[in-house]
Design a protein around this motif. Structure first.
Motif, PDB file in Angstrom:
ATOM      1  N   VAL A  20      -8.793   7.424  -8.560  1.00 18.86           N
ATOM      2  CA  VAL A  20      -9.277   8.320  -7.580  1.00 18.86           C
ATOM      3  C   VAL A  20      -7.959   9.142  -7.763  1.00 18.86           C
ATOM      4  O   VAL A  20      -8.376  10.972  -6.732  1.00 18.86           O
ATOM      5  CB  VAL A  20      -9.755   7.228  -6.834  1.00 18.86           C
ATOM      6  N   HIS A  21      -7.123   8.848  -8.129  1.00 17.52           N
ATOM      7  CA  HIS A  21      -5.372   9.585  -7.040  1.00 17.52           C
ATOM      8  C   HIS A  21      -5.776  10.974  -8.283  1.00 17.52           C
ATOM      9  O   HIS A  21      -4.725  11.573  -7.925  1.00 17.52           O
ATOM     10  CB  HIS A  21      -4.625   8.117  -7.131  1.00 17.52           C
ATOM     11  N   SER A  22      -5.584  10.394  -9.662  1.00 18.18           N
ATOM     12  CA  SER A  22      -5.342  11.567 -10.632  1.00 18.18           C
ATOM     13  C   SER A  22      -6.773  12.656 -10.137  1.00 18.18           C
ATOM     14  O   SER A  22      -6.564  14.240 -10.266  1.00 18.18           O
ATOM     15  CB  SER A  22      -5.580  11.189 -12.186  1.00 18.18           C
ATOM     16  N   LEU A  23      -7.867  11.994 -10.636  1.00 16.37           N
ATOM     17  CA  LEU A  23      -9.497  12.764 -10.854  1.00 16.37           C
ATOM     18  C   LEU A  23      -9.124  13.744  -9.482  1.00 16.37           C
ATOM     19  O   LEU A  23      -9.867  14.822  -9.304  1.00 16.37           O
ATOM     20  CB  LEU A  23     -10.506  12.514 -10.837  1.00 16.37           C
ATOM     21  N   ALA A  24      -8.770  13.421  -7.961  1.00 16.80           N
ATOM     22  CA  ALA A  24      -8.888  14.169  -6.972  1.00 16.80           C
ATOM     23  C   ALA A  24      -8.040  14.856  -7.329  1.00 16.80           C
ATOM     24  O   ALA A  24      -7.726  16.401  -6.765  1.00 16.80           O
ATOM     25  CB  ALA A  24      -7.901  13.504  -5.675  1.00 16.80           C
ATOM     26  N   ARG A  25      -6.997  15.230  -8.247  1.00 16.08           N
ATOM     27  CA  ARG A  25      -6.126  16.544  -8.822  1.00 16.08           C
ATOM     28  C   ARG A  25      -6.828  17.204  -9.740  1.00 16.08           C
ATOM     29  O   ARG A  25      -7.043  18.495  -9.346  1.00 16.08           O
ATOM     30  CB  ARG A  25      -4.471  15.578  -9.196  1.00 16.08           C
ATOM     31  N   ASN A  26      -7.224  16.598 -10.069  1.00 15.45           N
ATOM     32  CA  ASN A  26      -7.563  17.519 -11.861  1.00 15.45           C
ATOM     33  C   ASN A  26      -8.958  18.293 -12.037  1.00 15.45           C
ATOM     34  O   ASN A  26      -9.510  18.650 -12.431  1.00 15.45           O
ATOM     35  CB  ASN A  26      -7.470  16.399 -12.838  1.00 15.45           C
ATOM     36  N   ILE A  27      -9.653  17.587 -11.326  1.00 11.50           N
ATOM     37  CA  ILE A  27     -11.379  17.589 -11.464  1.00 11.50           C
ATOM     38  C   ILE A  27     -11.380  18.580  -9.586  1.00 11.50           C
ATOM     39  O   ILE A  27     -11.378  17.699  -8.964  1.00 11.50           O
ATOM     40  CB  ILE A  27     -12.124  16.816 -11.514  1.00 11.50           C
ATOM     41  N   GLU A  28     -10.939  20.077  -9.236  1.00 10.17           N
ATOM     42  CA  GLU A  28     -11.186  20.697  -8.778  1.00 10.17           C
ATOM     43  C   GLU A  28     -12.945  21.083  -7.533  1.00 10.17           C
ATOM     44  O   GLU A  28     -13.578  20.581  -8.008  1.00 10.17           O
ATOM     45  CB  GLU A  28     -11.286  21.902  -9.686  1.00 10.17           C
TER      46      GLU A  28
ATOM     47  N   CYS B  14       0.765  -1.406   0.092  1.00 11.07           N
ATOM     48  CA  CYS B  14       0.300   0.058  -0.101  1.00 11.07           C
ATOM     49  C   CYS B  14       0.643   1.033   0.448  1.00 11.07           C
ATOM     50  O   CYS B  14       1.825   1.488   0.934  1.00 11.07           O
ATOM     51  CB  CYS B  14      -0.785  -0.217   1.042  1.00 11.07           C
ATOM     52  N   GLU B  15       0.712   2.405  -0.672  1.00 11.47           N
ATOM     53  CA  GLU B  15       1.628   2.956  -1.392  1.00 11.47           C
ATOM     54  C   GLU B  15       0.361   4.014  -0.173  1.00 11.47           C
ATOM     55  O   GLU B  15      -0.445   4.349  -0.428  1.00 11.47           O
ATOM     56  CB  GLU B  15       1.907   3.445  -2.529  1.00 11.47           C
ATOM     57  N   THR B  16       1.506   5.403  -0.713  1.00  9.93           N
ATOM     58  CA  THR B  16       0.398   6.852  -0.119  1.00  9.93           C
ATOM     59  C   THR B  16       0.353   7.630  -1.074  1.00  9.93           C
ATOM     60  O   THR B  16       0.782   8.005  -1.976  1.00  9.93           O
ATOM     61  CB  THR B  16       1.961   7.440   1.227  1.00  9.93           C
ATOM     62  N   PRO B  17      -0.693   8.164  -0.610  1.00 11.74           N
ATOM     63  CA  PRO B  17      -1.873   8.472  -2.065  1.00 11.74           C
ATOM     64  C   PRO B  17      -0.993   9.875  -2.110  1.00 11.74           C
ATOM     65  O   PRO B  17      -0.505  10.856  -1.240  1.00 11.74           O
ATOM     66  CB  PRO B  17      -2.623   8.468  -1.798  1.00 11.74           C
TER      67      PRO B  17
END
Ligand code: NDP
Length: 410
Positions: free
Chosen positions: A242-250, A120-123
């Motif tokens: 989830v990890h990229s959308l959290a950054r890219n869809i404000e 398990c990596e950190t997000p």
């Protein structure tokens, strides 16, 4: 035309090979490389047997250990490939990406990089590996499209489409992945058991109220009523997008839900509680050292063997909530795929099909220049329209359910 090197020879690669062949008037030469060359030879034979090549052209199999960056560079150069579609195990992402950067060719993959010994990596996970190469890609003008399968991939494009066309403000993106198909076995995972179980033994990360929330697997469940597949129970799961959308869809909460039957959950729970999903070696009384997860994998059906008997449908999409013109609204943007149709066309089950068509549509857009970003991107950073239109032409349609009912939009 841009020549393509496909890395990996599993279920997804099989679909990629057929779809590249069906579109080799745009894509050019096709090379397939994996550790086990015989698997690549089988794929070449399958493409020839189904007469998938649109026009006469090069189709060749190669042996490659893609962890070997120099060997990967040499093969890219020798085959004069301009696009690498990496559909091998997620452990090889960073070395294949490095080979692409050093040879100046386009890169794409369908899953986030993983290190074999890290559960398990950190997000956000992309920041731990891929995004560290983003500046270098921009500097060298390398197109690298991350996570261009179905989920991640198409669902990211759906989120961007929702943002561009259906909402002024998005509050929630719930990605729902339901496989309502049946493989007829007592128990099997749909893809590599090692990767499949790893997805569910770690923590479940979701992006809610502007921060990462942590849950346990199968802790949060919900019933959804979806087009074609009907009422289905799904559980909140960690997932790449989830990890990229959290950054890219404000400003939006982003969650991922996957459908599971009670039988899968029972078997998983027993195996997990007994310690049989561990990748830490144990010693038997006879002094034999074994890795429990590897033993479980060895006794389970090979996922690619499920394809001929698979029936039923998948439904994967984005349930998006927010507001438009001052009014609250909710839309579900989705695709429905059929296991049997996929098998008849390309010899793979529906899950491989939905993951294998998108990177080929993307490769075609890189070849025509429409998606040749010249930097590293996640899918939601690109214009979704040409991509969804291309996908519709080569095998996956897009639908919407909103206030006006259900209809095809691409
Ligand atoms: P498989 O496990 O069936 O195939 C993986 C392939 O990778 C195998 O052919 C294997 O080689 C090859 N491979 C592994 N290590 C190396 C290496 N060092 N060098 C060269 N080849 C290597 O996987 P799938 O086809 O099911 O999935 C492929 C990828 O797609 C995975 O990353 C998976 O996570 C992802 N995926 C994404 C989805 C999405 O919607 N985004 C959905 C489904 C999968 P060999 O057998 O030759 O030894």
């Amino acid at each position: 035309k841009k020549n393509v090197l496909i890395i990996g020879a599993g279920g997804v690669a099989q679909v990629v090979a057929h779809k590249c062949a069906q579109n080799n008037d745009v894509l050019g030469d096709i090379h397939i490389a994996s550790r086990t060359k015989s698997k690549c030879d089988d794929m070449v034979a399958s493409v020839r047997e189904k007469k998938s090549m649109k026009v006469e052209g090069v189709l060749e199999a190669h042996a490659l250990d893609a962890l070997d960056i120099e060997a990967t560079k040499a093969l890219i150069t020798k085959t004069n490939s301009q696009i690498v579609i990496n559909v091998g195990s997620p452990f090889i992402n960073m070395s294949v990406l490095q080979a692409c950067i050093e040879t100046g060719v386009a890169y794409m993959d369908t899953a986030i990089h993983e290190e074999p010994n890290k559960i398990c990596e950190t997000p956000p996970w992309y920041a731990n590996y891929e995004w560290k190469r983003r500046e270098l890609c921009a500097e060298k003008g390398i197109t690298a499209i991350l996570g261009i399968g179905f989920d991640p991939g198409v669902v990211n494009a759906y989120a961007r489409l929702a943002q561009d066309e259906y909402f002024d403000k998005i509050t929630d993106i719930d990605i729902i992945d339901i496989n309502a198909g049946s493989h007829g076995r007592w128990f099997s995972t749909n893809f590599d058991p090692e990767i499949n179980f790893r997805e569910f033994t770690g923590r479940v990360y979701s992006w809610q109220k502007g921060e990462w929330q942590v849950n346990k697997m199968f802790e949060v469940g919900k019933e959804y009523d979806l087009p074609v597949v009907g009422k289905q129970k799904a559980y909140m799961t960690g997932h790449d997008e989830v990890h990229s959308l959290a950054r890219n869809i404000e400003g939006a909460d982003v969650r991922f839900w996957m459908g599971f039957g009670d039988h899968y959950i029972n078997v998983f729970t027993v195996l997990n509680n007994l310690g049989l999903l561990s990748e830490q070696p144990v010693k038997t009384a006879e002094g034999l050292e074994v890795i429990p997860l590897k033993v479980v994998k060895a006794v389970l059906p090979d996922p690619s063997s499920l394809a001929p008997d698979y029936t039923g449908k998948t439904c994967i999409g984005d349930l998006v909530k927010g507001s438009k013109d001052g009014k609250d609204r909710e839309v579900f943007i989705y695709n429905v795929a059929d296991h049997k149709d996929a098998y008849n066309e390309v010899g793979s089950q529906g899950i491989s099909y939905t993951a294998g068509v998108p990177p080929v549509a993307a490769a075609m857009l890189v070849a025509t220049g429409e998606w040749d970003a010249k930097t590293m991107v996640n899918v939601e950073e690109l214009d979704p329209r040409p991509f969804l239109a291309q996908m519709s032409k080569i095998g996956l349609t897009t639908w919407i359910r909103d206030e006006q009912g259900e209809r095809q939009i691409f």
